[in-house]
Design a protein around this motif. Structure first.
Motif, PDB file in Angstrom:
ATOM      1  N   SER A  39       6.796 -22.865  67.512  1.00 30.60           N
ATOM      2  CA  SER A  39       6.262 -23.466  66.284  1.00 30.60           C
ATOM      3  C   SER A  39       7.373 -23.719  65.274  1.00 30.60           C
ATOM      4  O   SER A  39       7.341 -24.714  64.544  1.00 30.60           O
ATOM      5  N   ILE A  40       8.350 -22.840  65.230  1.00 28.55           N
ATOM      6  CA  ILE A  40       9.497 -23.042  64.331  1.00 28.55           C
ATOM      7  C   ILE A  40      10.285 -24.267  64.781  1.00 28.55           C
ATOM      8  O   ILE A  40      10.719 -25.078  63.956  1.00 28.55           O
ATOM      9  N   VAL A  41      10.443 -24.421  66.094  1.00 37.19           N
ATOM     10  CA  VAL A  41      11.116 -25.617  66.627  1.00 37.19           C
ATOM     11  C   VAL A  41      10.325 -26.869  66.230  1.00 37.19           C
ATOM     12  O   VAL A  41      10.895 -27.862  65.790  1.00 37.19           O
ATOM     13  N   GLY A  42       9.001 -26.808  66.369  1.00 34.88           N
ATOM     14  CA  GLY A  42       8.152 -27.930  65.972  1.00 34.88           C
ATOM     15  C   GLY A  42       8.289 -28.263  64.494  1.00 34.88           C
ATOM     16  O   GLY A  42       8.340 -29.434  64.111  1.00 34.88           O
ATOM     17  N   LEU A  43       8.348 -27.235  63.659  1.00 32.36           N
ATOM     18  CA  LEU A  43       8.516 -27.443  62.221  1.00 32.36           C
ATOM     19  C   LEU A  43       9.829 -28.159  61.928  1.00 32.36           C
ATOM     20  O   LEU A  43       9.853 -29.130  61.159  1.00 32.36           O
ATOM     21  N   ILE A  44      10.910 -27.701  62.542  1.00 28.58           N
ATOM     22  CA  ILE A  44      12.219 -28.321  62.318  1.00 28.58           C
ATOM     23  C   ILE A  44      12.200 -29.776  62.770  1.00 28.58           C
ATOM     24  O   ILE A  44      12.680 -30.669  62.050  1.00 28.58           O
ATOM     25  N   LEU A  45      11.637 -30.038  63.934  1.00 30.39           N
ATOM     26  CA  LEU A  45      11.550 -31.409  64.425  1.00 30.39           C
ATOM     27  C   LEU A  45      10.725 -32.287  63.490  1.00 30.39           C
ATOM     28  O   LEU A  45      11.065 -33.455  63.264  1.00 30.39           O
ATOM     29  N   ALA A  46       9.637 -31.742  62.943  1.00 33.08           N
ATOM     30  CA  ALA A  46       8.802 -32.505  62.020  1.00 33.08           C
ATOM     31  C   ALA A  46       9.566 -32.855  60.749  1.00 33.08           C
ATOM     32  O   ALA A  46       9.514 -33.991  60.274  1.00 33.08           O
ATOM     33  N   TYR A  47      10.289 -31.882  60.191  1.00 32.38           N
ATOM     34  CA  TYR A  47      11.068 -32.150  58.977  1.00 32.38           C
ATOM     35  C   TYR A  47      12.157 -33.187  59.244  1.00 32.38           C
ATOM     36  O   TYR A  47      12.374 -34.091  58.433  1.00 32.38           O
ATOM     37  N   VAL A  48      12.843 -33.079  60.371  1.00 35.43           N
ATOM     38  CA  VAL A  48      13.944 -33.996  60.687  1.00 35.43           C
ATOM     39  C   VAL A  48      13.427 -35.408  60.944  1.00 35.43           C
ATOM     40  O   VAL A  48      14.049 -36.391  60.533  1.00 35.43           O
ATOM     41  N   SER A  49      12.283 -35.525  61.598  1.00 33.87           N
ATOM     42  CA  SER A  49      11.765 -36.835  62.012  1.00 33.87           C
ATOM     43  C   SER A  49      10.965 -37.544  60.925  1.00 33.87           C
ATOM     44  O   SER A  49      10.782 -38.760  60.991  1.00 33.87           O
ATOM     45  N   LYS A  50      10.475 -36.808  59.961  1.00 34.76           N
ATOM     46  CA  LYS A  50       9.565 -37.373  58.962  1.00 34.76           C
ATOM     47  C   LYS A  50      10.171 -38.523  58.172  1.00 34.76           C
ATOM     48  O   LYS A  50       9.525 -39.565  57.995  1.00 34.76           O
ATOM     49  N   ALA A  51      11.387 -38.381  57.711  1.00 36.42           N
ATOM     50  CA  ALA A  51      11.980 -39.382  56.822  1.00 36.42           C
ATOM     51  C   ALA A  51      12.161 -40.745  57.490  1.00 36.42           C
ATOM     52  O   ALA A  51      11.994 -41.775  56.845  1.00 36.42           O
ATOM     53  N   SER A  52      12.479 -40.763  58.769  1.00 39.76           N
ATOM     54  CA  SER A  52      12.756 -42.034  59.433  1.00 39.76           C
ATOM     55  C   SER A  52      11.533 -42.625  60.121  1.00 39.76           C
ATOM     56  O   SER A  52      11.628 -43.684  60.740  1.00 39.76           O
ATOM     57  N   ALA A  53      10.400 -41.975  60.012  1.00 42.69           N
ATOM     58  CA  ALA A  53       9.187 -42.441  60.692  1.00 42.69           C
ATOM     59  C   ALA A  53       8.437 -43.449  59.830  1.00 42.69           C
ATOM     60  O   ALA A  53       8.494 -43.387  58.599  1.00 42.69           O
ATOM     61  N   PRO A  54       7.700 -44.354  60.476  1.00 42.40           N
ATOM     62  CA  PRO A  54       6.825 -45.236  59.698  1.00 42.40           C
ATOM     63  C   PRO A  54       5.716 -44.416  59.046  1.00 42.40           C
ATOM     64  O   PRO A  54       5.446 -43.274  59.453  1.00 42.40           O
ATOM     65  N   GLU A  55       5.072 -44.996  58.064  1.00 46.10           N
ATOM     66  CA  GLU A  55       4.093 -44.264  57.246  1.00 46.10           C
ATOM     67  C   GLU A  55       2.982 -43.628  58.074  1.00 46.10           C
ATOM     68  O   GLU A  55       2.583 -42.491  57.825  1.00 46.10           O
ATOM     69  N   TRP A  56       2.479 -44.322  59.070  1.00 47.10           N
ATOM     70  CA  TRP A  56       1.360 -43.767  59.837  1.00 47.10           C
ATOM     71  C   TRP A  56       1.796 -42.539  60.635  1.00 47.10           C
ATOM     72  O   TRP A  56       1.001 -41.620  60.819  1.00 47.10           O
ATOM     73  N   LEU A  57       3.029 -42.495  61.087  1.00 43.90           N
ATOM     74  CA  LEU A  57       3.526 -41.310  61.776  1.00 43.90           C
ATOM     75  C   LEU A  57       3.894 -40.207  60.791  1.00 43.90           C
ATOM     76  O   LEU A  57       3.785 -39.024  61.115  1.00 43.90           O
ATOM     77  N   GLN A  58       4.304 -40.578  59.590  1.00 42.54           N
ATOM     78  CA  GLN A  58       4.614 -39.569  58.571  1.00 42.54           C
ATOM     79  C   GLN A  58       3.390 -38.711  58.274  1.00 42.54           C
ATOM     80  O   GLN A  58       3.524 -37.513  58.013  1.00 42.54           O
ATOM     81  N   SER A  59       2.202 -39.315  58.338  1.00 35.70           N
ATOM     82  CA  SER A  59       0.994 -38.527  58.081  1.00 35.70           C
ATOM     83  C   SER A  59       0.853 -37.400  59.112  1.00 35.70           C
ATOM     84  O   SER A  59       0.407 -36.303  58.781  1.00 35.70           O
ATOM     85  N   HIS A  60       1.269 -37.646  60.343  1.00 30.98           N
ATOM     86  CA  HIS A  60       1.213 -36.608  61.370  1.00 30.98           C
ATOM     87  C   HIS A  60       2.246 -35.515  61.097  1.00 30.98           C
ATOM     88  O   HIS A  60       1.978 -34.333  61.304  1.00 30.98           O
ATOM     89  N   TYR A  61       3.421 -35.912  60.621  1.00 28.33           N
ATOM     90  CA  TYR A  61       4.443 -34.919  60.298  1.00 28.33           C
ATOM     91  C   TYR A  61       4.014 -34.061  59.109  1.00 28.33           C
ATOM     92  O   TYR A  61       4.204 -32.846  59.116  1.00 28.33           O
ATOM     93  N   VAL A  62       3.443 -34.690  58.096  1.00 24.97           N
ATOM     94  CA  VAL A  62       2.936 -33.936  56.934  1.00 24.97           C
ATOM     95  C   VAL A  62       1.868 -32.946  57.405  1.00 24.97           C
ATOM     96  O   VAL A  62       1.870 -31.771  57.015  1.00 24.97           O
ATOM     97  N   PHE A  63       0.971 -33.408  58.257  1.00 22.61           N
ATOM     98  CA  PHE A  63      -0.091 -32.559  58.799  1.00 22.61           C
ATOM     99  C   PHE A  63       0.504 -31.377  59.565  1.00 22.61           C
ATOM    100  O   PHE A  63       0.084 -30.227  59.386  1.00 22.61           O
ATOM    101  N   ALA A  64       1.501 -31.640  60.396  1.00 20.32           N
ATOM    102  CA  ALA A  64       2.127 -30.582  61.195  1.00 20.32           C
ATOM    103  C   ALA A  64       2.882 -29.590  60.312  1.00 20.32           C
ATOM    104  O   ALA A  64       2.814 -28.374  60.531  1.00 20.32           O
ATOM    105  N   ILE A  65       3.590 -30.091  59.316  1.00 21.83           N
ATOM    106  CA  ILE A  65       4.342 -29.217  58.411  1.00 21.83           C
ATOM    107  C   ILE A  65       3.390 -28.308  57.638  1.00 21.83           C
ATOM    108  O   ILE A  65       3.604 -27.099  57.537  1.00 21.83           O
ATOM    109  N   ARG A  66       2.310 -28.878  57.126  1.00 30.92           N
ATOM    110  CA  ARG A  66       1.330 -28.062  56.395  1.00 30.92           C
ATOM    111  C   ARG A  66       0.659 -27.047  57.321  1.00 30.92           C
ATOM    112  O   ARG A  66       0.377 -25.925  56.926  1.00 30.92           O
TER     113      ARG A  66
END
Length: 123
Positions: A39-66
């Motif tokens: 889960s920590i690995v997933g969190l790091i990947l979500a934070y790293v990938s969020k900025a360069s993702a399109p808006e619809w994918l960013q919602s998934h990263y925000v969801f995963a981070i929360r």
């Protein structure tokens, strides 16, 4: 499926790349086996990938981070209440909650849609 215009800052090949969010959700589900380390690995990947993702994918990263931070809060509460006997139930409930959120997130992702309420506590 909602029509989301492509983000010009993101290369076209990455506009619909669902691989990284799938890996993030899989890491959360694998937390049952790894004791939460994945889960920590997933969190790091979500934070790293969020900025360069399109808006619809960013919602998934925000969801995963929360999901991670709320589960950490639930885990701490569960550990603190182990002494009075309810902690084990809380820890199991948190694990089930994370798994359900990851599966629901995956279902929205595989439909190619943004997560509708990424900042909610429940689903």
């Amino acid at each position: 499926m909602t029509d989301v215009p492509p983000d010009p800052a993101v290369p076209p090949a990455l506009q619909d790349d669902k691989t990284m969010p799938i890996i993030v959700y899989a890491c959360y589900i694998a937390g049952w086996v790894t004791g939460g380390v994945s889960s920590i690995v997933g969190l790091i990947l979500a934070y790293v990938s969020k900025a360069s993702a399109p808006e619809w994918l960013q919602s998934h990263y925000v969801f995963a981070i929360r999901t991670f931070w709320l589960s950490l809060l639930g885990g701490v509460i569960g550990c603190l209440t182990l002494i009075i006997g309810i902690g084990a139930l809380i820890l199991i409930a948190v694990g089930v909650w994370v798994t359900v959120r990851a599966i629901v997130g995956l279902s929205w992702l595989l439909k190619g849609e943004a997560y509708p309420t990424p900042r909610n506590w429940m689903l």
